[in-house]
Design a protein around this motif. Sequence first.
Motif, PDB file in Angstrom:
ATOM      1  N   GLY A   1       0.806  -1.209   0.000  1.00 35.86           N
ATOM      2  CA  GLY A   1       0.000   0.000   0.000  1.00 35.86           C
ATOM      3  C   GLY A   1       0.842   1.264   0.000  1.00 35.86           C
ATOM      4  N   LEU A   2       1.982   1.229  -0.654  1.00 28.11           N
ATOM      5  CA  LEU A   2       2.897   2.370  -0.694  1.00 28.11           C
ATOM      6  C   LEU A   2       2.915   3.012  -2.074  1.00 28.11           C
ATOM      7  N   THR A   3       3.284   4.267  -2.096  1.00 30.21           N
ATOM      8  CA  THR A   3       3.459   4.985  -3.367  1.00 30.21           C
ATOM      9  C   THR A   3       4.921   5.427  -3.465  1.00 30.21           C
ATOM     10  N   GLN A   4       5.322   5.820  -4.676  1.00 27.61           N
ATOM     11  CA  GLN A   4       6.686   6.333  -4.878  1.00 27.61           C
ATOM     12  C   GLN A   4       6.940   7.545  -3.987  1.00 27.61           C
ATOM     13  N   GLU A   5       5.945   8.406  -3.867  1.00 29.94           N
ATOM     14  CA  GLU A   5       6.092   9.615  -3.053  1.00 29.94           C
ATOM     15  C   GLU A   5       6.343   9.262  -1.586  1.00 29.94           C
ATOM     16  N   GLU A   6       5.609   8.298  -1.071  1.00 35.23           N
ATOM     17  CA  GLU A   6       5.803   7.877   0.325  1.00 35.23           C
ATOM     18  C   GLU A   6       7.202   7.295   0.528  1.00 35.23           C
ATOM     19  N   LEU A   7       7.683   6.547  -0.447  1.00 34.88           N
ATOM     20  CA  LEU A   7       9.009   5.945  -0.327  1.00 34.88           C
ATOM     21  C   LEU A   7      10.117   6.998  -0.347  1.00 34.88           C
ATOM     22  N   ARG A   8       9.920   8.071  -1.055  1.00 34.51           N
ATOM     23  CA  ARG A   8      10.919   9.141  -1.137  1.00 34.51           C
ATOM     24  C   ARG A   8      11.024   9.933   0.163  1.00 34.51           C
ATOM     25  N   GLN A   9      10.031   9.844   1.048  1.00 35.08           N
ATOM     26  CA  GLN A   9      10.007  10.632   2.273  1.00 35.08           C
ATOM     27  C   GLN A   9      10.926  10.097   3.363  1.00 35.08           C
ATOM     28  N   GLY A  10      11.402   8.881   3.220  1.00 36.72           N
ATOM     29  CA  GLY A  10      12.239   8.291   4.264  1.00 36.72           C
ATOM     30  C   GLY A  10      13.632   8.915   4.319  1.00 36.72           C
ATOM     31  N   ASN A  11      14.282   8.757   5.447  1.00 35.89           N
ATOM     32  CA  ASN A  11      15.662   9.200   5.627  1.00 35.89           C
ATOM     33  C   ASN A  11      16.563   8.137   4.991  1.00 35.89           C
ATOM     34  N   MET A  12      16.955   8.371   3.736  1.00 40.07           N
ATOM     35  CA  MET A  12      17.668   7.354   2.974  1.00 40.07           C
ATOM     36  C   MET A  12      19.057   7.075   3.540  1.00 40.07           C
ATOM     37  N   LEU A  13      19.727   8.072   4.096  1.00 40.62           N
ATOM     38  CA  LEU A  13      21.032   7.830   4.700  1.00 40.62           C
ATOM     39  C   LEU A  13      20.894   6.857   5.872  1.00 40.62           C
ATOM     40  N   LYS A  14      19.904   7.084   6.691  1.00 38.35           N
ATOM     41  CA  LYS A  14      19.654   6.193   7.830  1.00 38.35           C
ATOM     42  C   LYS A  14      19.260   4.798   7.348  1.00 38.35           C
ATOM     43  N   ILE A  15      18.365   4.711   6.370  1.00 38.06           N
ATOM     44  CA  ILE A  15      17.889   3.416   5.875  1.00 38.06           C
ATOM     45  C   ILE A  15      19.043   2.610   5.277  1.00 38.06           C
ATOM     46  N   PHE A  16      19.811   3.233   4.373  1.00 35.94           N
ATOM     47  CA  PHE A  16      20.900   2.492   3.729  1.00 35.94           C
ATOM     48  C   PHE A  16      22.065   2.252   4.683  1.00 35.94           C
ATOM     49  N   GLY A  17      22.327   3.178   5.596  1.00 34.82           N
ATOM     50  CA  GLY A  17      23.384   2.974   6.589  1.00 34.82           C
ATOM     51  C   GLY A  17      23.090   1.799   7.499  1.00 34.82           C
ATOM     52  N   LEU A  18      21.873   1.773   8.034  1.00 30.62           N
ATOM     53  CA  LEU A  18      21.495   0.655   8.901  1.00 30.62           C
ATOM     54  C   LEU A  18      21.395  -0.659   8.114  1.00 30.62           C
ATOM     55  N   THR A  19      20.927  -0.567   6.864  1.00 27.83           N
ATOM     56  CA  THR A  19      20.879  -1.765   6.025  1.00 27.83           C
ATOM     57  C   THR A  19      22.273  -2.356   5.875  1.00 27.83           C
ATOM     58  N   TYR A  20      23.264  -1.511   5.654  1.00 26.03           N
ATOM     59  CA  TYR A  20      24.633  -2.000   5.503  1.00 26.03           C
ATOM     60  C   TYR A  20      25.146  -2.620   6.803  1.00 26.03           C
ATOM     61  N   ILE A  21      24.878  -1.987   7.929  1.00 29.26           N
ATOM     62  CA  ILE A  21      25.304  -2.544   9.226  1.00 29.26           C
ATOM     63  C   ILE A  21      24.637  -3.889   9.481  1.00 29.26           C
ATOM     64  N   PHE A  22      23.335  -3.986   9.244  1.00 34.65           N
ATOM     65  CA  PHE A  22      22.634  -5.261   9.435  1.00 34.65           C
ATOM     66  C   PHE A  22      23.147  -6.315   8.453  1.00 34.65           C
ATOM     67  N   SER A  23      23.496  -5.878   7.249  1.00 36.72           N
ATOM     68  CA  SER A  23      24.037  -6.808   6.255  1.00 36.72           C
ATOM     69  C   SER A  23      25.383  -7.369   6.706  1.00 36.72           C
ATOM     70  N   LEU A  24      26.173  -6.549   7.375  1.00 40.38           N
ATOM     71  CA  LEU A  24      27.434  -7.052   7.925  1.00 40.38           C
ATOM     72  C   LEU A  24      27.185  -8.179   8.931  1.00 40.38           C
ATOM     73  N   LEU A  25      26.157  -8.021   9.746  1.00 40.00           N
ATOM     74  CA  LEU A  25      25.816  -9.077  10.704  1.00 40.00           C
ATOM     75  C   LEU A  25      25.406 -10.357   9.978  1.00 40.00           C
ATOM     76  N   ILE A  26      24.621 -10.201   8.925  1.00 38.75           N
ATOM     77  CA  ILE A  26      24.191 -11.356   8.125  1.00 38.75           C
ATOM     78  C   ILE A  26      25.398 -12.036   7.492  1.00 38.75           C
ATOM     79  N   VAL A  27      26.320 -11.247   6.959  1.00 39.79           N
ATOM     80  CA  VAL A  27      27.527 -11.804   6.336  1.00 39.79           C
ATOM     81  C   VAL A  27      28.329 -12.604   7.355  1.00 39.79           C
ATOM     82  N   MET A  28      28.452 -12.103   8.563  1.00 38.95           N
ATOM     83  CA  MET A  28      29.238 -12.808   9.583  1.00 38.95           C
ATOM     84  C   MET A  28      28.635 -14.176   9.903  1.00 38.95           C
ATOM     85  N   ILE A  29      27.331 -14.250  10.024  1.00 41.54           N
ATOM     86  CA  ILE A  29      26.726 -15.552  10.327  1.00 41.54           C
ATOM     87  C   ILE A  29      26.752 -16.455   9.102  1.00 41.54           C
TER      88      ILE A  29
END
Length: 162
Positions: A37-65
């Motif tokens: 139930g999302l639109t392109q406009e709603e997706l653009r409103q997020g803090n992309m630095l925070k989203i991609f930064g945390l995604t990378y940190i969580f991905s590091l945890l996934i890589v380790m396991i």
Amino acid sequence: MEMNWIAILVSALTTIVVGFVWYNPKVFGTIWMKENGLTQEELRQGNMLKIFGLTYIFSLLIVMIEMSLTIHQTGPVSMIGGPGKINEALPSYHAFMNDYGTAYRTFKHGALHGFISGLFFAFPIIAINGLFERRSWKYIFIHAGFWTVSLCIIGAIICQWA
């Protein structure tokens, strides 16, 4: 057995790169947005630095396991007390590692373990959450597919390069 930090850091980028392709509107992005139930406009409103930064940190945890699931030689290393104890290990450990230290350290073997992780770990978790959240099977399969592909690539990179 030393850790290849470059391989770890590079393989953690997998979720971001696969996500750019997987969730692109020309691939599964339009279906995914509709199911959420999302639109392109709603997706653009997020803090992309925070989203991609945390995604990378969580991905590091996934890589380790995933590394411990994919590289079989981590078992013998843990049996002697970790990498810091290699110099103190008995000669039988060194003989074993000389014989089998590079066994099953291929791109293909890592991809297989990544696929197994996706199918038997990521998919059930996503499916359980999706069922309780009353999500559609499209939603579940889109996310499970993303994680299975991502884990295949992570496993392949880690097993071949780390």
